[in-house]
Scaffold this active site. Structure first.
Site, short mmCIF file in Angstrom:
data_model
loop_
_atom_site.label_atom_id
_atom_site.label_comp_id
_atom_site.label_asym_id
_atom_site.label_seq_id
_atom_site.Cartn_x
_atom_site.Cartn_y
_atom_site.Cartn_z
N ASP A 7 29.11 35.99 46.36
CA ASP A 7 29.90 36.36 47.53
C ASP A 7 30.88 37.49 47.23
O ASP A 7 31.44 38.10 48.13
CB ASP A 7 30.65 35.15 48.09
N LYS A 8 31.14 37.79 45.95
CA LYS A 8 32.08 38.86 45.62
C LYS A 8 31.89 39.25 44.16
O LYS A 8 31.30 38.52 43.38
CB LYS A 8 33.53 38.41 45.83
N THR A 9 32.43 40.42 43.81
CA THR A 9 32.34 40.83 42.41
C THR A 9 33.23 39.93 41.57
O THR A 9 34.27 39.47 42.01
CB THR A 9 32.80 42.29 42.25
N GLU A 94 47.40 41.00 31.88
CA GLU A 94 48.77 41.22 31.42
C GLU A 94 49.15 40.21 30.33
O GLU A 94 49.80 40.56 29.35
CB GLU A 94 49.73 41.13 32.61
N PHE A 138 52.21 47.69 40.23
CA PHE A 138 50.77 47.94 40.30
C PHE A 138 50.25 47.56 41.68
O PHE A 138 50.71 46.60 42.29
CB PHE A 138 50.05 47.09 39.26
N LYS A 161 50.96 52.24 32.25
CA LYS A 161 49.61 51.84 31.84
C LYS A 161 48.72 51.78 33.07
O LYS A 161 49.15 51.41 34.16
CB LYS A 161 49.63 50.48 31.13
N ARG A 197 37.05 46.07 29.30
CA ARG A 197 37.89 46.71 30.32
C ARG A 197 39.00 47.47 29.61
O ARG A 197 39.71 46.92 28.79
CB ARG A 197 38.49 45.65 31.24
#
Length: 255
Positions: A7-9, A94, A138, A161, A197
Site C-alpha cells: 500500500d506504500k513505500t 536520528e 526538517f 545535514k 541511506r
C-alpha cells in the site's frame, strides 16, 4: 509467489535503522564486517580505525573525525527521557546517528537550564557545552535540518545535514572544488550501491552581525499568522548557504 502488493513505500522494511558506515574529511570508516564489540541501539559498526584516529591527535584524520563526532552529537532534536534515561527521537535515523556518536565516545547527555547541549567526551573525560541557538526544522520539501550552536570558544556554527543533492547546491565554491567533496561523493556512491541511506554533513561559522540580522528575521517569521511555515522556511534558506562539507553517513534500513 507471483505478486506482492504494497500500500506504500517502505512497507517491506522493518523501519529499523542501523548506522553502518560514514566518512570524515577525506577518509571513509566502516569495514562492513560483523561487530565484535557491544553496540549501541541502532548501530552495527566495525572499524578499529575510528578509535585509533580519535585517540591519536597526530593522526591526519583526527581533526576531521572530531568535527564529525561533535556534529552528530549536536545536530538533532532528540530529548532525553529523564525517567527512563533513554533518547526520544523523531525518527530512527536520528537515533542511529546520535547513538553512533555515543558509541565513538561523544555522548549527548541532554541540555542544561541555559540551553546548552551537554556532550560528554569520553576520550578526554570532560563535558563540552554547545549552546543551542536555533533549529531549522526538517521537512519533506527541505530534505535537510540544521542547528545553530555557540561552541566552547564562543563561535557561532551552523550544522546542516540532509540529502546529498540538497546539501551540494548549498556548498561554498571552495568546498565544491575541494578534495573532501570528490572523496565524499565517491564514498556515498559506494554506500548507495550497498543499499544504504546516505546524508551529507556540512557546516559553517557565522559572524555575530550576520547572525543577529538573520535571527531577527527568523523570530519575525515565527510570528506570521498566514503562511507561517513558508515564511520560516524562506528565512532558514538564507542562512543555509556557503557551507563546508565535512563528511557523510550511511544507514541501513533493514528488511
Amino acid at each position: 509467489m507471483e505478486y506482492v502488493f504494497s500500500d506504500k513505500t517502505g512497507t517491506l522494511t522493518c523501519n529499523v535503522m542501523e548506522f553502518k558506515k560514514f566518512s570524515a574529511g577525506t577518509k571513509s570508516y566502516g569495514t562492513g564486517q560483523k561487530p565484535t564489540a557491544p553496540q549501541e541501539s541502532n548501530v552495527c559498526f566495525h572499524d578499529p580505525a575510528v578509535l585509533q584516529d580519535l585517540k591519536d591527535a597526530r593522526s591526519a584524520s583526527h581533526e576531521a573525525l572530531h568535527r564529525v563526532m561533535i556534529f552528530l552529537a549536536c545536530c538533532h532534536t532528540i530529548v532525553i527521557d529523564e525517567r527512563k534515561g533513554t533518547y526520544n527521537a523523531a525518527s530512527p535515523d536520528e537515533l542511529a546517528l546520535v547513538n553512533a556518536a555515543k558509541q565513538f565516545g561523544y555522548e549527548f547527555k541532554g541540555t542544561d537550564d541555559a540551553a546548552n547541549l551537554l556532550i560528554y567526551d569520553k576520550i578526554e573525560d570532560k563535558t563540552l557545552k554547545y549552546r543551542l541557538m536555533n533549529i531549522c526544522e526538517f521537512n519533506s520539501t527541505r530534505k535537510r535540518m540544521s542547528v545553530i550552536v555557540k561552541d566552547p570558544q564562543g563561535r557561532l556554527i551552523l550544522m546542516c545535514k540532509g540529502a546529498d543533492s540538497v546539501i551540494l547546491e548549498r556548498l561554498s565554491q571552495a568546498s565544491r572544488e575541494g578534495e573532501v567533496l570528490s572523496k565524499t561523493q565517491e564514498y556515498v556512491d559506494l554506500y548507495a550501491e550497498e543499499g544504504l541511506r546516505t546524508l551529507f554533513l556540512a557546516e559553517k561559522i557565522i559572524d555575530e552581525a550576520t547572525y543577529e540580522e538573520w535571527n531577527a528575521e527568523a523570530e519575525a517569521a515565527k510570528l506570521e499568522i498566514h503562511n507561517r511555515d513558508e515564511a520560516v522556511a524562506a528565512v532558514d534558506e538564507k542562512i543555509e548557504t556557503d557551507l563546508e562539507l565535512i563528511g557523510s553517513t550511511a544507514i541501513e534500513d533493514r528488511l
